[in-house]
Design a protein around this motif. Structure first.
Motif, short mmCIF file in Angstrom:
data_model
loop_
_atom_site.label_atom_id
_atom_site.label_comp_id
_atom_site.label_asym_id
_atom_site.label_seq_id
_atom_site.Cartn_x
_atom_site.Cartn_y
_atom_site.Cartn_z
N LYS A 23 0.83 -1.20 0.00
CA LYS A 23 0.00 0.00 0.00
C LYS A 23 0.86 1.25 0.00
N GLN A 24 1.87 1.31 0.86
CA GLN A 24 2.73 2.47 0.93
C GLN A 24 3.56 2.64 -0.34
N CYS A 25 4.03 1.53 -0.88
CA CYS A 25 4.82 1.60 -2.11
C CYS A 25 3.98 2.14 -3.26
N LEU A 26 2.74 1.69 -3.37
CA LEU A 26 1.87 2.17 -4.45
C LEU A 26 1.52 3.64 -4.26
N LEU A 27 1.30 4.06 -3.03
CA LEU A 27 0.95 5.47 -2.79
C LEU A 27 2.11 6.41 -3.11
N GLU A 28 3.34 5.91 -3.04
CA GLU A 28 4.51 6.73 -3.35
C GLU A 28 4.98 6.58 -4.79
N SER A 29 4.31 5.76 -5.57
CA SER A 29 4.73 5.51 -6.95
C SER A 29 4.34 6.67 -7.87
N PRO A 30 5.04 6.83 -8.99
CA PRO A 30 4.69 7.89 -9.94
C PRO A 30 3.31 7.69 -10.56
N CYS A 31 2.85 6.48 -10.59
CA CYS A 31 1.53 6.20 -11.14
C CYS A 31 0.44 6.92 -10.35
N VAL A 32 0.56 6.92 -9.04
CA VAL A 32 -0.44 7.57 -8.19
C VAL A 32 -0.17 9.07 -8.10
N LYS A 33 1.10 9.43 -7.89
CA LYS A 33 1.44 10.84 -7.68
C LYS A 33 1.32 11.68 -8.94
N ILE A 34 1.84 11.20 -10.05
CA ILE A 34 1.88 12.00 -11.27
C ILE A 34 0.67 11.74 -12.16
N ASP A 35 0.35 10.46 -12.38
CA ASP A 35 -0.75 10.11 -13.28
C ASP A 35 -2.12 10.20 -12.63
N LYS A 36 -2.15 10.37 -11.29
CA LYS A 36 -3.41 10.52 -10.53
C LYS A 36 -4.35 9.33 -10.71
N LYS A 37 -3.77 8.12 -10.73
CA LYS A 37 -4.58 6.90 -10.80
C LYS A 37 -4.73 6.33 -9.40
N THR A 38 -5.70 5.44 -9.24
CA THR A 38 -5.87 4.77 -7.96
C THR A 38 -4.82 3.66 -7.85
N PRO A 39 -4.49 3.23 -6.63
CA PRO A 39 -3.53 2.14 -6.48
C PRO A 39 -3.99 0.85 -7.18
N ARG A 40 -5.27 0.61 -7.22
CA ARG A 40 -5.78 -0.57 -7.92
C ARG A 40 -5.49 -0.48 -9.42
N GLU A 41 -5.68 0.69 -9.98
CA GLU A 41 -5.40 0.87 -11.41
C GLU A 41 -3.90 0.74 -11.70
N CYS A 42 -3.09 1.13 -10.73
CA CYS A 42 -1.64 1.06 -10.92
C CYS A 42 -1.12 -0.38 -10.90
N LEU A 43 -1.87 -1.30 -10.34
CA LEU A 43 -1.44 -2.70 -10.33
C LEU A 43 -1.65 -3.38 -11.67
N GLN A 44 -2.35 -2.75 -12.59
CA GLN A 44 -2.57 -3.32 -13.90
C GLN A 44 -1.26 -3.35 -14.68
N PRO A 45 -1.14 -4.27 -15.64
CA PRO A 45 0.09 -4.31 -16.45
C PRO A 45 0.28 -3.01 -17.24
N ASN A 46 1.52 -2.73 -17.60
CA ASN A 46 1.89 -1.55 -18.40
C ASN A 46 1.60 -0.23 -17.72
N THR A 47 1.82 -0.15 -16.41
CA THR A 47 1.70 1.10 -15.69
C THR A 47 3.05 1.45 -15.10
N ARG A 48 3.22 2.70 -14.72
CA ARG A 48 4.51 3.18 -14.21
C ARG A 48 4.60 2.99 -12.70
N ILE A 49 5.06 1.83 -12.27
CA ILE A 49 5.38 1.64 -10.85
C ILE A 49 6.75 1.00 -10.77
N ASP A 50 7.38 1.14 -9.63
CA ASP A 50 8.74 0.63 -9.43
C ASP A 50 8.75 -0.89 -9.45
N GLN A 51 9.94 -1.43 -9.70
CA GLN A 51 10.12 -2.88 -9.66
C GLN A 51 9.87 -3.40 -8.24
N ASP A 52 10.20 -2.61 -7.23
CA ASP A 52 9.96 -3.02 -5.85
C ASP A 52 8.48 -3.24 -5.60
#
Length: 81
Positions: A23-52
């Motif tokens: 949860k914390q990793c997703l909230l700090e990812s560029p997908c949530v911060k920059i793209d303004k997507k929900t953490p659930r949407e960021c878990l989808q393939p081809n999104t900008r989140i860290d390898q961690d």
């Protein structure tokens, strides 16, 4: 090794540390911060989140899957880390 969960009280829920770390990793990812997507949407393939975050997601999936595995009756639940 828990990165974000250190210093917090333990929960009785299975896989609680992995859930909190993911949860914390997703909230700090560029997908949530920059793209303004929900953490659930960021878990989808081809999104900008860290390898961690991807690795934490896989570890959380494996932990949840081990709860349903009938072999764990004999072997015990997998450790969280």
């Amino acid at each position: 090794m828990p990165k974000y969960f250190e210093g917090k009280e333990e929960s009785n829920r299975p896989c609680a540390a992995l859930r909190e770390d993911l949860k914390q990793c997703l909230l700090e990812s560029p997908c949530v911060k920059i793209d303004k997507k929900t953490p659930r949407e960021c878990l989808q393939p081809n999104t900008r989140i860290d390898q961690d975050c991807r690795e934490l997601s896989q570890a959380f999936f494996e932990c949840k899957r081990s709860l349903l595995d009938m072999r764990t009756r004999f072997r015990g639940r997998k450790t969280q880390y």
